[in-house]
Scaffold this motif. Sequence first.
Motif, PDB file in Angstrom:
ATOM      1  N   ALA A   1      57.549 -38.752 -36.304  1.00  0.00           N
ATOM      2  CA  ALA A   1      57.016 -38.836 -34.938  1.00  0.00           C
ATOM      3  C   ALA A   1      56.849 -37.453 -34.334  1.00  0.00           C
ATOM      4  CB  ALA A   1      57.946 -39.684 -34.066  1.00  0.00           C
ATOM      5  N   GLY A   2      57.843 -36.574 -34.563  1.00  0.00           N
ATOM      6  CA  GLY A   2      57.749 -35.221 -34.028  1.00  0.00           C
ATOM      7  C   GLY A   2      56.612 -34.447 -34.639  1.00  0.00           C
TER       8      GLY A   2
ATOM      9  N   VAL B   1      58.129 -46.204 -32.726  1.00  0.00           N
ATOM     10  CA  VAL B   1      59.307 -45.494 -33.247  1.00  0.00           C
ATOM     11  C   VAL B   1      60.570 -46.322 -33.014  1.00  0.00           C
ATOM     12  CG1 VAL B   1      60.756 -43.442 -32.980  1.00  0.00           C
ATOM     13  CG2 VAL B   1      58.266 -43.209 -32.986  1.00  0.00           C
ATOM     14  N   VAL B   2      60.704 -46.878 -31.810  1.00  0.00           N
ATOM     15  CA  VAL B   2      61.887 -47.680 -31.482  1.00  0.00           C
ATOM     16  C   VAL B   2      61.969 -48.919 -32.378  1.00  0.00           C
ATOM     17  CG1 VAL B   2      62.978 -49.093 -29.690  1.00  0.00           C
ATOM     18  CG2 VAL B   2      62.032 -46.851 -29.107  1.00  0.00           C
ATOM     19  N   ILE B   3      60.834 -49.591 -32.597  1.00  0.00           N
ATOM     20  CA  ILE B   3      60.823 -50.783 -33.456  1.00  0.00           C
ATOM     21  C   ILE B   3      61.208 -50.404 -34.884  1.00  0.00           C
ATOM     22  CG2 ILE B   3      59.362 -52.567 -34.472  1.00  0.00           C
ATOM     23  CD1 ILE B   3      60.021 -53.118 -31.580  1.00  0.00           C
ATOM     24  N   TYR B   4      60.700 -49.267 -35.364  1.00  0.00           N
ATOM     25  CA  TYR B   4      61.063 -48.804 -36.708  1.00  0.00           C
ATOM     26  C   TYR B   4      62.569 -48.555 -36.812  1.00  0.00           C
ATOM     27  CZ  TYR B   4      56.349 -47.985 -38.621  1.00  0.00           C
ATOM     28  OH  TYR B   4      55.080 -48.135 -39.131  1.00  0.00           O
ATOM     29  N   ILE B   5      63.127 -47.897 -35.805  1.00  0.00           N
ATOM     30  CA  ILE B   5      64.557 -47.565 -35.841  1.00  0.00           C
ATOM     31  C   ILE B   5      65.406 -48.837 -35.809  1.00  0.00           C
ATOM     32  CG2 ILE B   5      66.428 -46.487 -34.526  1.00  0.00           C
ATOM     33  CD1 ILE B   5      64.463 -44.308 -33.713  1.00  0.00           C
TER      34      ILE B   5
ATOM     35  N   VAL C   1      47.796 -38.748 -42.837  1.00  0.00           N
ATOM     36  CA  VAL C   1      47.900 -38.249 -44.207  1.00  0.00           C
ATOM     37  C   VAL C   1      48.746 -36.977 -44.252  1.00  0.00           C
ATOM     38  CG1 VAL C   1      46.588 -37.269 -46.128  1.00  0.00           C
ATOM     39  CG2 VAL C   1      45.730 -39.298 -44.937  1.00  0.00           C
ATOM     40  N   ALA C   2      48.502 -36.051 -43.318  1.00  0.00           N
ATOM     41  CA  ALA C   2      49.272 -34.810 -43.282  1.00  0.00           C
ATOM     42  C   ALA C   2      50.742 -35.091 -42.980  1.00  0.00           C
ATOM     43  CB  ALA C   2      48.693 -33.862 -42.231  1.00  0.00           C
ATOM     44  N   THR C   3      51.004 -36.043 -42.083  1.00  0.00           N
ATOM     45  CA  THR C   3      52.386 -36.393 -41.755  1.00  0.00           C
ATOM     46  C   THR C   3      53.099 -36.987 -42.964  1.00  0.00           C
ATOM     47  OG1 THR C   3      51.726 -36.851 -39.464  1.00  0.00           O
ATOM     48  CG2 THR C   3      53.846 -37.712 -40.178  1.00  0.00           C
ATOM     49  N   ALA C   4      52.435 -37.897 -43.678  1.00  0.00           N
ATOM     50  CA  ALA C   4      53.047 -38.517 -44.854  1.00  0.00           C
ATOM     51  C   ALA C   4      53.304 -37.485 -45.950  1.00  0.00           C
ATOM     52  CB  ALA C   4      52.151 -39.636 -45.385  1.00  0.00           C
ATOM     53  N   ALA C   5      52.336 -36.581 -46.171  1.00  0.00           N
ATOM     54  CA  ALA C   5      52.499 -35.574 -47.219  1.00  0.00           C
ATOM     55  C   ALA C   5      53.635 -34.614 -46.874  1.00  0.00           C
ATOM     56  CB  ALA C   5      51.191 -34.805 -47.403  1.00  0.00           C
ATOM     57  N   THR C   6      53.691 -34.164 -45.626  1.00  0.00           N
ATOM     58  CA  THR C   6      54.736 -33.221 -45.211  1.00  0.00           C
ATOM     59  C   THR C   6      56.119 -33.833 -45.341  1.00  0.00           C
ATOM     60  OG1 THR C   6      53.214 -32.174 -43.653  1.00  0.00           O
ATOM     61  CG2 THR C   6      55.553 -31.788 -43.309  1.00  0.00           C
ATOM     62  N   MET C   7      56.298 -35.033 -44.789  1.00  0.00           N
ATOM     63  CA  MET C   7      57.605 -35.668 -44.847  1.00  0.00           C
ATOM     64  C   MET C   7      57.952 -36.122 -46.267  1.00  0.00           C
ATOM     65  SD  MET C   7      58.479 -35.131 -41.830  1.00  0.00           S
ATOM     66  CE  MET C   7      60.099 -35.864 -41.951  1.00  0.00           C
TER      67      MET C   7
ATOM     68  N   LEU D   1      48.600 -42.517 -33.982  1.00  0.00           N
ATOM     69  CA  LEU D   1      48.844 -43.163 -32.690  1.00  0.00           C
ATOM     70  C   LEU D   1      49.441 -42.197 -31.682  1.00  0.00           C
ATOM     71  CD1 LEU D   1      48.750 -45.823 -31.113  1.00  0.00           C
ATOM     72  CD2 LEU D   1      51.058 -46.306 -31.933  1.00  0.00           C
ATOM     73  N   ILE D   2      50.499 -41.480 -32.078  1.00  0.00           N
ATOM     74  CA  ILE D   2      51.122 -40.527 -31.159  1.00  0.00           C
ATOM     75  C   ILE D   2      50.168 -39.357 -30.929  1.00  0.00           C
ATOM     76  CG2 ILE D   2      53.044 -38.919 -30.865  1.00  0.00           C
ATOM     77  CD1 ILE D   2      54.789 -40.815 -32.413  1.00  0.00           C
ATOM     78  N   PRO D   3      49.847 -39.042 -29.689  1.00  0.00           N
ATOM     79  CA  PRO D   3      48.905 -37.950 -29.439  1.00  0.00           C
ATOM     80  C   PRO D   3      49.496 -36.595 -29.820  1.00  0.00           C
ATOM     81  CG  PRO D   3      49.891 -38.732 -27.381  1.00  0.00           C
ATOM     82  CD  PRO D   3      50.343 -39.670 -28.470  1.00  0.00           C
ATOM     83  N   PRO D   4      48.645 -35.644 -30.264  1.00  0.00           N
ATOM     84  CA  PRO D   4      47.188 -35.763 -30.395  1.00  0.00           C
ATOM     85  C   PRO D   4      46.799 -36.509 -31.669  1.00  0.00           C
ATOM     86  CG  PRO D   4      47.881 -33.590 -31.093  1.00  0.00           C
ATOM     87  CD  PRO D   4      49.124 -34.282 -30.603  1.00  0.00           C
ATOM     88  N   SER D   5      45.864 -37.432 -31.566  1.00  0.00           N
ATOM     89  CA  SER D   5      45.458 -38.258 -32.690  1.00  0.00           C
ATOM     90  C   SER D   5      43.952 -38.153 -32.898  1.00  0.00           C
ATOM     91  CB  SER D   5      45.837 -39.720 -32.416  1.00  0.00           C
ATOM     92  OG  SER D   5      45.128 -40.590 -33.254  1.00  0.00           O
ATOM     93  N   VAL D   6      43.550 -37.855 -34.127  1.00  0.00           N
ATOM     94  CA  VAL D   6      42.125 -37.748 -34.435  1.00  0.00           C
ATOM     95  C   VAL D   6      41.444 -39.103 -34.284  1.00  0.00           C
ATOM     96  CG1 VAL D   6      40.456 -37.181 -36.238  1.00  0.00           C
ATOM     97  CG2 VAL D   6      42.500 -35.777 -35.960  1.00  0.00           C
ATOM     98  N   ILE D   7      42.143 -40.180 -34.672  1.00  0.00           N
ATOM     99  CA  ILE D   7      41.562 -41.524 -34.574  1.00  0.00           C
ATOM    100  C   ILE D   7      41.308 -41.901 -33.113  1.00  0.00           C
ATOM    101  CG2 ILE D   7      42.100 -43.980 -34.827  1.00  0.00           C
ATOM    102  CD1 ILE D   7      41.071 -42.876 -37.342  1.00  0.00           C
ATOM    103  N   LEU D   8      42.244 -41.575 -32.214  1.00  0.00           N
ATOM    104  CA  LEU D   8      42.039 -41.892 -30.792  1.00  0.00           C
ATOM    105  C   LEU D   8      40.868 -41.095 -30.223  1.00  0.00           C
ATOM    106  CD1 LEU D   8      45.713 -42.107 -29.433  1.00  0.00           C
ATOM    107  CD2 LEU D   8      44.188 -43.970 -30.106  1.00  0.00           C
ATOM    108  N   VAL D   9      40.736 -39.845 -30.656  1.00  0.00           N
ATOM    109  CA  VAL D   9      39.560 -39.050 -30.258  1.00  0.00           C
ATOM    110  C   VAL D   9      38.284 -39.724 -30.758  1.00  0.00           C
ATOM    111  CG1 VAL D   9      38.370 -36.846 -30.607  1.00  0.00           C
ATOM    112  CG2 VAL D   9      40.832 -36.880 -30.170  1.00  0.00           C
TER     113      VAL D   9
END
Length: 438
Positions: free
Chosen positions: A108-109, A188-192, A118-124, A155-163
């Motif tokens: 999320a951060g 995030v809360v539902i995931y936790i 994709v970048a978030t999944a690859a990084t984590m 979903l969490i801004p900034p998001s390319v899809i929302l743009v």
Amino acid sequence: MDPIVAVCASIPVVLFFLALGVPVYASLGLTGLLGIAAITDFSSALIQLRVFPYTQVASYLLVVVPLFIIMGNFAYHGGLGDDVYRVGRKWFSRFPGGLAIATIIGSAGFASCCGSSVATAATMGYVAVPEMRKYGYDPKLACGVVAAGGVLGILIPPSVILVFYGVITDVSVGSMLLAGFLPGILSVVIYILGLLFLSRIYPDLAPDPESVSWRERFSSLKGLWGIALLFLVVIGGIYIGWFTPTEAAAVGSFVAMMAMFIRRRAVWSLRNELLDSFSSTLRTTCMVFIVILGAGLYSFFLTLAQVPQMVSEYVATLPVPPWAVVSLFLLLYIPLGMLLDSFSMLLVTLPIMFPVVVNQLGYDPLWFGILATKLCEIGLITPPVGLNVYVLAGVVTDVSLTDIFKGCFWFVIFEVVSTAIIFMLPELSYWLPHSMGR
């Protein structure tokens, strides 16, 4: 050819091309081109092919796309994702499944400064999966957490899809970015909560909690300065009214680049990271724009065949409440997400669904945009075109693709739960952007 016949014939043609392994953008673009030629004539189709590349992408708002992407690359090389993960690990390791929860917090951060799933999944995947497996987490769960945490990036801004949604539907991009904040926190809360539940009923999935001193926890918070500054500059600047979304993306990219400069002392290392950031941004931006062109041609063909108007007229005669119509539209995203990427789905469906949901039924465009994005999230972790899963399989080579998809199963359920809550509480989507207006 009759437009209805052309539209009906186009669906098996698209599926045939996809079955042959033709890329999605080419399958949709070629089918759209043939459909335009069937309805009008071949010369008209060629005219559209000539003018479409300029008319579709020559938009000031689309400048946000490469800026957010390069901001995410700078943040990755600046180690901001690592910092958030370390903070999450110190604060949540005392809970069952603490490292998995820390991974969700870290995702999320990083999503809040990246805008790309994709970048978030690859990084984590590089950061979190080895750590979780070292401490005894089930490999399927470890990979499922990372793949599902990556979907927060759209979903969490900034998001390319929302743009992208804002550009297609002519909805304020700044409002769309702010609309994703509270639903993102809810996800995030539902995931936790879901991970806590899984750790309780299946204790063999995760090791026992570990104790961390309060001094270590507070000491770790200094690693949040980069993410906090970037989020305040981009989202805070848009909310207060200092920046337009495009200006905020440019300023955020500069801040992320400065963070990378501060964190990287060696000149040779900095040079390689800059080159990698620019080349990665170029590849991803070209991918996004070519999908816009291919799916846009097919969308233009559907509009030329007057499919949106026919759907609107049909919906007006249905003896069902308006919420049921929206539900049926949203359910269509689940099978589409198994075949198409998020950009293609939105380009093909929104010209048909948006006028019905917003103009005819009177629902808030921000609410529908968030719901459509949530359904796109599900498509990113479901077979056979779960893009996040394929990216993670390239990072974690010793876990099979099938096992990663199995690890995502529970998170698909969590996504359905959070989507249902947003559906029933639309204020979560539009309260923040409407408060900006006041």
